[in-house]
Design a protein around this motif. Structure first.
Motif, PDB file in Angstrom:
ATOM      1  N   SER A 332       0.833  -1.203   0.000  1.00  0.00           N
ATOM      2  CA  SER A 332       0.000   0.000   0.000  1.00  0.00           C
ATOM      3  C   SER A 332       0.869   1.255   0.000  1.00  0.00           C
ATOM      4  O   SER A 332       0.581   2.219  -0.730  1.00  0.00           O
ATOM      5  CB  SER A 332      -0.952  -0.006   1.205  1.00  0.00           C
ATOM      6  OG  SER A 332      -0.235  -0.122   2.422  1.00  0.00           O
ATOM      7  N   LYS A 333       1.953   1.238   0.765  1.00  0.00           N
ATOM      8  CA  LYS A 333       2.872   2.385   0.761  1.00  0.00           C
ATOM      9  C   LYS A 333       3.493   2.564  -0.618  1.00  0.00           C
ATOM     10  O   LYS A 333       3.628   3.691  -1.117  1.00  0.00           O
ATOM     11  CB  LYS A 333       3.953   2.202   1.812  1.00  0.00           C
ATOM     12  CG  LYS A 333       4.921   3.388   1.910  1.00  0.00           C
ATOM     13  CD  LYS A 333       5.963   3.177   2.980  1.00  0.00           C
ATOM     14  CE  LYS A 333       6.848   4.423   3.142  1.00  0.00           C
ATOM     15  NZ  LYS A 333       7.471   4.854   1.890  1.00  0.00           N
ATOM     16  N   LEU A 334       3.856   1.457  -1.259  1.00  0.00           N
ATOM     17  CA  LEU A 334       4.479   1.532  -2.580  1.00  0.00           C
ATOM     18  C   LEU A 334       3.527   2.141  -3.607  1.00  0.00           C
ATOM     19  O   LEU A 334       3.948   2.943  -4.447  1.00  0.00           O
ATOM     20  CB  LEU A 334       4.931   0.141  -3.028  1.00  0.00           C
ATOM     21  CG  LEU A 334       5.592   0.052  -4.398  1.00  0.00           C
ATOM     22  CD1 LEU A 334       6.819   0.959  -4.482  1.00  0.00           C
ATOM     23  CD2 LEU A 334       5.960  -1.399  -4.724  1.00  0.00           C
ATOM     24  N   ILE A 335       2.261   1.790  -3.549  1.00  0.00           N
ATOM     25  CA  ILE A 335       1.298   2.361  -4.506  1.00  0.00           C
ATOM     26  C   ILE A 335       1.234   3.881  -4.357  1.00  0.00           C
ATOM     27  O   ILE A 335       1.251   4.616  -5.350  1.00  0.00           O
ATOM     28  CB  ILE A 335      -0.102   1.734  -4.325  1.00  0.00           C
ATOM     29  CG1 ILE A 335      -0.070   0.238  -4.650  1.00  0.00           C
ATOM     30  CG2 ILE A 335      -1.116   2.449  -5.241  1.00  0.00           C
ATOM     31  CD1 ILE A 335      -1.362  -0.487  -4.309  1.00  0.00           C
ATOM     32  N   TYR A 336       1.174   4.360  -3.116  1.00  0.00           N
ATOM     33  CA  TYR A 336       1.153   5.819  -2.908  1.00  0.00           C
ATOM     34  C   TYR A 336       2.452   6.459  -3.387  1.00  0.00           C
ATOM     35  O   TYR A 336       2.445   7.564  -3.950  1.00  0.00           O
ATOM     36  CB  TYR A 336       0.917   6.134  -1.428  1.00  0.00           C
ATOM     37  CG  TYR A 336      -0.523   5.961  -0.996  1.00  0.00           C
ATOM     38  CD1 TYR A 336      -1.525   6.799  -1.491  1.00  0.00           C
ATOM     39  CD2 TYR A 336      -0.887   4.969  -0.090  1.00  0.00           C
ATOM     40  CE1 TYR A 336      -2.846   6.646  -1.084  1.00  0.00           C
ATOM     41  CE2 TYR A 336      -2.198   4.797   0.311  1.00  0.00           C
ATOM     42  CZ  TYR A 336      -3.183   5.650  -0.195  1.00  0.00           C
ATOM     43  OH  TYR A 336      -4.489   5.492   0.202  1.00  0.00           O
ATOM     44  N   ASP A 337       3.583   5.772  -3.213  1.00  0.00           N
ATOM     45  CA  ASP A 337       4.859   6.300  -3.699  1.00  0.00           C
ATOM     46  C   ASP A 337       4.863   6.376  -5.232  1.00  0.00           C
ATOM     47  O   ASP A 337       5.362   7.341  -5.809  1.00  0.00           O
ATOM     48  CB  ASP A 337       6.014   5.407  -3.235  1.00  0.00           C
ATOM     49  CG  ASP A 337       6.298   5.542  -1.747  1.00  0.00           C
ATOM     50  OD1 ASP A 337       5.835   6.536  -1.131  1.00  0.00           O
ATOM     51  OD2 ASP A 337       6.981   4.636  -1.192  1.00  0.00           O
ATOM     52  N   ILE A 338       4.302   5.348  -5.885  1.00  0.00           N
ATOM     53  CA  ILE A 338       4.214   5.371  -7.351  1.00  0.00           C
ATOM     54  C   ILE A 338       3.391   6.557  -7.805  1.00  0.00           C
ATOM     55  O   ILE A 338       3.749   7.264  -8.764  1.00  0.00           O
ATOM     56  CB  ILE A 338       3.615   4.059  -7.874  1.00  0.00           C
ATOM     57  CG1 ILE A 338       4.527   2.871  -7.563  1.00  0.00           C
ATOM     58  CG2 ILE A 338       3.358   4.142  -9.384  1.00  0.00           C
ATOM     59  CD1 ILE A 338       3.878   1.519  -7.821  1.00  0.00           C
ATOM     60  N   ALA A 339       2.256   6.789  -7.130  1.00  0.00           N
ATOM     61  CA  ALA A 339       1.389   7.914  -7.499  1.00  0.00           C
ATOM     62  C   ALA A 339       2.128   9.226  -7.362  1.00  0.00           C
ATOM     63  O   ALA A 339       2.031  10.117  -8.241  1.00  0.00           O
ATOM     64  CB  ALA A 339       0.134   7.900  -6.618  1.00  0.00           C
ATOM     65  N   GLU A 340       2.875   9.376  -6.285  1.00  0.00           N
ATOM     66  CA  GLU A 340       3.628  10.607  -6.072  1.00  0.00           C
ATOM     67  C   GLU A 340       4.692  10.809  -7.155  1.00  0.00           C
ATOM     68  O   GLU A 340       4.895  11.925  -7.649  1.00  0.00           O
ATOM     69  CB  GLU A 340       4.291  10.568  -4.687  1.00  0.00           C
ATOM     70  CG  GLU A 340       5.000  11.871  -4.326  1.00  0.00           C
ATOM     71  CD  GLU A 340       5.544  11.857  -2.912  1.00  0.00           C
ATOM     72  OE1 GLU A 340       6.401  12.712  -2.607  1.00  0.00           O
ATOM     73  OE2 GLU A 340       5.111  10.995  -2.129  1.00  0.00           O
ATOM     74  N   MET A 341       5.328   9.708  -7.565  1.00  0.00           N
ATOM     75  CA  MET A 341       6.367   9.805  -8.584  1.00  0.00           C
ATOM     76  C   MET A 341       5.788   9.979  -9.976  1.00  0.00           C
ATOM     77  O   MET A 341       6.519  10.310 -10.925  1.00  0.00           O
ATOM     78  CB  MET A 341       7.248   8.564  -8.522  1.00  0.00           C
ATOM     79  CG  MET A 341       8.033   8.427  -7.226  1.00  0.00           C
ATOM     80  SD  MET A 341       9.082   6.948  -7.137  1.00  0.00           S
ATOM     81  CE  MET A 341      10.478   7.487  -8.136  1.00  0.00           C
ATOM     82  N   ASN A 342       4.483   9.747 -10.133  1.00  0.00           N
ATOM     83  CA  ASN A 342       3.844   9.963 -11.435  1.00  0.00           C
ATOM     84  C   ASN A 342       3.079  11.291 -11.463  1.00  0.00           C
ATOM     85  O   ASN A 342       2.288  11.535 -12.362  1.00  0.00           O
ATOM     86  CB  ASN A 342       2.889   8.819 -11.780  1.00  0.00           C
ATOM     87  CG  ASN A 342       2.506   8.831 -13.246  1.00  0.00           C
ATOM     88  OD1 ASN A 342       3.356   8.943 -14.122  1.00  0.00           O
ATOM     89  ND2 ASN A 342       1.210   8.709 -13.538  1.00  0.00           N
ATOM     90  N   ALA A 343       3.309  12.138 -10.478  1.00  0.00           N
ATOM     91  CA  ALA A 343       2.597  13.416 -10.421  1.00  0.00           C
ATOM     92  C   ALA A 343       3.049  14.340 -11.550  1.00  0.00           C
ATOM     93  O   ALA A 343       4.179  14.279 -12.017  1.00  0.00           O
ATOM     94  CB  ALA A 343       2.859  14.073  -9.082  1.00  0.00           C
TER      95      ALA A 343
END
Length: 343
Positions: A332-343
């Motif tokens: 779950s943390k990784l998914i949020y990190d991916i979203a942040e890096m795709n901003a």
């Protein structure tokens, strides 16, 4: 004869009639399919995250896992499209071992193909209904497509299937995103030949019928690493690998160039914790290069409720009985990190 015929299986139409997809879910699938299409064709800059257990081995923990993704999917909907892995067929390198819920609805009992086909369909429908997210599966057996063709939003063709003529031809008749993995040898040419075959029309025999297909323009590649002749794992997600892939794509008559990076398997040497680092490297490289950003449209992550794996019969809830998976908290943390890096 060497074959002992046990049962005549019900047709896809028979099982669909008994277990139909409700109309509201069919509409949801249509909308999700369109969104995934837009990502693969470059109309949408969101990123695909195909995530879930190595094998969907038990209905309750799988539904629990998929339902947990719903809230996260809502939170990151402007940057990511989450596609739950509900893999109901498990390829076995030696032919031995658990072959998935479509073959063994209960991993501790004998195979039952009729019950398995029903369990496969019911599991996908329930996952969609309870999570609001349409699913991905691996099409290990092309003749099974008819049982789930109205359910799946993403289909993967595995490393040991991608060179098979029948798989390539059948994918040419799919109307959803279809990822062709590189073979275990790692040969990009073989993988791209499979994409070429699937993107073009064909005339062949399928399930006792002579059929024609139009070609599937959403067929693309999946990079899962390779195994050398010495048995060592080699990675193919690095910057240089993607640049080489782009060059090879440009040499061929292919549409909608796209790649998904499988963060596990030979890319991680099955060290499941490495998936976090691998995904972050992929996202970093997308920031460094516009070409890589345009090519890499998503990642695959093997993830379940509990980290690691267990033996069949250990009965640890939400823990893989096949390949080891990332646990829920890290995932779950990784998914949020991916979203942040795709901003």
């Amino acid at each position: 004869m060497s074959f002992h015929y046990l049962n005549q299986l019900p047709s896809p139409a028979d099982i669909i009639r008994e277990y139909p997809l409700p109309e509201k879910l069919a509409q949801l699938k249509q909308e999700r399919d369109a969104a995934i299409r837009d990502v693969l064709t470059g109309k949408d800059d969101r990123f695909l995250v195909i995530i879930g257990p190595c094998s969907a081995d038990s209905e309750e923990p799988v539904i629990d896992y998929v339902s947990r993704l719903t809230r996260i999917a809502e939170d990151v909907a402007d940057r990511l499209i989450i596609i739950p892995r509900v893999y109901t067929n498990k390829p076995r390198t030696t032919g031995e071992g658990y072959k998935g819920i479509a073959t063994q609805p209960d991993p501790e009992k004998a195979p039952d193909m009729v019950a398995g086909l029903i369990a496969m369909r019911k599991l996908h429908i329930r996952a969609i209904e309870e999570s609001g997210l349409t699913t991905a599966d691996e099409m290990l057996y092309p003749e099974n497509w008819g049982y789930v063709e109205d359910l799946l939003s993403y289909v993967a063709i595995g490393a040991r299937s991608v060179e098979d003529q029948q798989h390539r031809l059948v994918v040419s008749g799919f109307d959803v995103a279809s990822g062709m993995k590189n073979p275990t040898s790692g040969d990009f040419s073989v993988m791209l030949n499979s994409v070429y075959a699937a993107q073009h029309p064909h005339h062949f025999v399928y399930r006792g019928y002579e059929v024609e297909t139009p070609g599937n323009e959403l067929t693309h590649v999946v990079l899962r690493g390779a195994v050398s002749k010495h048995g060592n794992c080699t990675q193919n997600y690095h910057y240089e690998d993607i640049m080489r892939l782009i060059e090879m794509y440009n040499e061929r008559d292919l549409v909608n160039p796209a790649a998904i990076v499988d963060a596990n398997h030979s890319n991680s040497n099955k060290k499941y914790q490495e998936q976090v680092r691998i995904v972050k490297e992929v996202m970093h490289n997308r920031k460094l290069s516009a070409d890589i950003r345009n090519m890499v449209k998503g990642v695959m992550i093997e993830s379940y409720i509990e980290p690691g794996c267990q033996k069949i019969g250990d009965h640890i809830y939400g823990k893989s009985i096949t390949d080891p998976c990332l646990g829920w908290e890290e995932s779950s943390k990784l998914i949020y990190d991916i979203a942040e890096m795709n901003a």
